[in-house]
Design a protein around this motif. Structure first.
Motif, mmCIF file in Angstrom:
data_model
loop_
_atom_site.group_PDB
_atom_site.id
_atom_site.type_symbol
_atom_site.label_atom_id
_atom_site.label_comp_id
_atom_site.label_asym_id
_atom_site.label_seq_id
_atom_site.Cartn_x
_atom_site.Cartn_y
_atom_site.Cartn_z
ATOM 1 N N ALA A 96 0.832 -1.201 0.000
ATOM 2 C CA ALA A 96 0.000 0.000 0.000
ATOM 3 C C ALA A 96 0.866 1.251 0.000
ATOM 4 C CB ALA A 96 -0.937 -0.006 1.202
ATOM 5 N N ALA A 130 0.119 5.258 -0.648
ATOM 6 C CA ALA A 130 -0.665 5.513 0.551
ATOM 7 C C ALA A 130 0.210 6.117 1.641
ATOM 8 C CB ALA A 130 -1.295 4.219 1.054
ATOM 9 N N ARG A 131 -0.397 6.965 2.477
ATOM 10 C CA ARG A 131 0.305 7.437 3.659
ATOM 11 C C ARG A 131 0.404 6.295 4.660
ATOM 12 N NH1 ARG A 131 -3.529 11.443 2.977
ATOM 13 N NH2 ARG A 131 -4.578 10.751 4.887
ATOM 14 N N GLU A 149 -2.752 5.305 6.278
ATOM 15 C CA GLU A 149 -3.649 4.674 5.302
ATOM 16 C C GLU A 149 -3.210 3.239 5.013
ATOM 17 O OE1 GLU A 149 -5.136 8.441 2.551
ATOM 18 O OE2 GLU A 149 -3.239 7.439 2.088
ATOM 19 N N ALA A 150 -1.907 3.030 4.943
ATOM 20 C CA ALA A 150 -1.386 1.693 4.681
ATOM 21 C C ALA A 150 -1.729 0.746 5.827
ATOM 22 C CB ALA A 150 0.121 1.748 4.468
ATOM 23 N N SER A 154 -5.384 -0.098 5.638
ATOM 24 C CA SER A 154 -5.632 -1.107 4.608
ATOM 25 C C SER A 154 -5.284 -2.500 5.129
ATOM 26 C CB SER A 154 -4.810 -0.801 3.354
ATOM 27 O OG SER A 154 -5.252 0.388 2.732
ATOM 28 N N THR A 167 -9.299 1.405 -4.712
ATOM 29 C CA THR A 167 -9.324 2.596 -3.852
ATOM 30 C C THR A 167 -7.936 3.211 -3.724
ATOM 31 O OG1 THR A 167 -11.215 1.751 -2.579
ATOM 32 C CG2 THR A 167 -9.846 3.439 -1.529
ATOM 33 N N LEU A 168 -6.940 2.363 -3.501
ATOM 34 C CA LEU A 168 -5.575 2.861 -3.338
ATOM 35 C C LEU A 168 -5.030 3.463 -4.637
ATOM 36 C CD1 LEU A 168 -4.122 -0.018 -1.140
ATOM 37 C CD2 LEU A 168 -4.336 2.371 -0.444
ATOM 38 N N LYS A 170 -6.601 6.880 -5.441
ATOM 39 C CA LYS A 170 -6.025 7.961 -4.643
ATOM 40 C C LYS A 170 -4.676 8.390 -5.223
ATOM 41 C CE LYS A 170 -8.234 7.032 -0.196
ATOM 42 N NZ LYS A 170 -8.027 6.666 1.224
ATOM 43 N N GLN A 171 -3.934 7.411 -5.709
ATOM 44 C CA GLN A 171 -2.636 7.731 -6.294
ATOM 45 C C GLN A 171 -2.805 8.576 -7.560
ATOM 46 O OE1 GLN A 171 -0.418 4.452 -8.020
ATOM 47 N NE2 GLN A 171 1.503 5.270 -7.262
#
Length: 206
Positions: free
Chosen positions: A145, A150-151, A154-155, A158, A199-200, A203-204
């Protein structure tokens, strides 16, 4: 301790752990006793204390071995991948499949729920050690992630989401409750993981 004496001691320890696993699988942590474990291993209860201080210590060791096998299964699956997306998918599904194929290991990992929804454990030090082992097995999910942009929080979220979803589906599958939904736990897990990846990656791109 000489090399020969250590080898003998290690062998006895493994015999005890193998016997304990069978007893725990049959009776659970609460129902098991050192006397039953000793009998299954072919030793006296006193002999067990030379290697382990309590049945909780034995249970923690059995579960740690199970988590080490889980981590190896996840790492083997991840090693065959090339991209972060493939790594996340492989890690998540390897985690799910390990427990799908080894329901007794899943039961070992759910020791906290024995006796109902109450806070249980094996003592802070053992619980911390086992939690760290579980997190280590799940870490490739968080690392993938992160590689997807992901930050850190966030990782980790997940990783927690995938763990929670897998645990719920595995519980439904192994208790047969999944049949009431007319669904496949494997298919539902795959769909969830693909959703998490979408989702990930969205966001990227955003």
């Amino acid at each position: 301790m000489t090399g020969r004496r250590k080898a003998v001691s290690d062998h006895k320890r493994e015999l005890i752990l193998d016997a304990a696993r069978k007893v725990f699988e049959a009776d659970g942590l609460e129902g098991a006793s050192l006397r039953a474990i000793a009998g299954a291993a072919g030793y006296t209860p006193a002999a067990l204390y030379f290697h382990f201080e309590s049945k909780e210590a034995i249970y923690a060791e059995v579960l740690r071995d199970s988590l080490a096998d889980l981590e190896q299964a996840v790492n083997r699956s991840v090693a065959r991948t090339k991209t972060p997306v493939d790594r996340l998918r492989a890690a998540a599904m390897a985690f799910f499949r390990y427990y799908s194929d080894n329901p007794r290991d899943l039961d070992l990992g759910f020791y906290l729920f024995r006796g109902g929804m109450k806070p249980h454990g094996l003592g802070k030090e053992r619980d911390d050690m086992l939690n760290a082992a579980l997190e280590s097995a799940l870490r490739p999910i968080a690392e993938a992630a992160l590689a997807l942009g992901a930050r850190r929080e966030e990782a980790r979220a997940s990783m927690a989401d995938i763990f929670a979803h897998a645990a719920g589906l595995l519980l439904l599958a192994h208790t047969g409750r999944i049949r009431m939904f007319g669904a496949s736990a494997l298919n539902l897990m795959e769909r969830f993981v693909e959703g998490a990846i979408l989702t990930l990656t969205a966001k990227q791109r955003g």
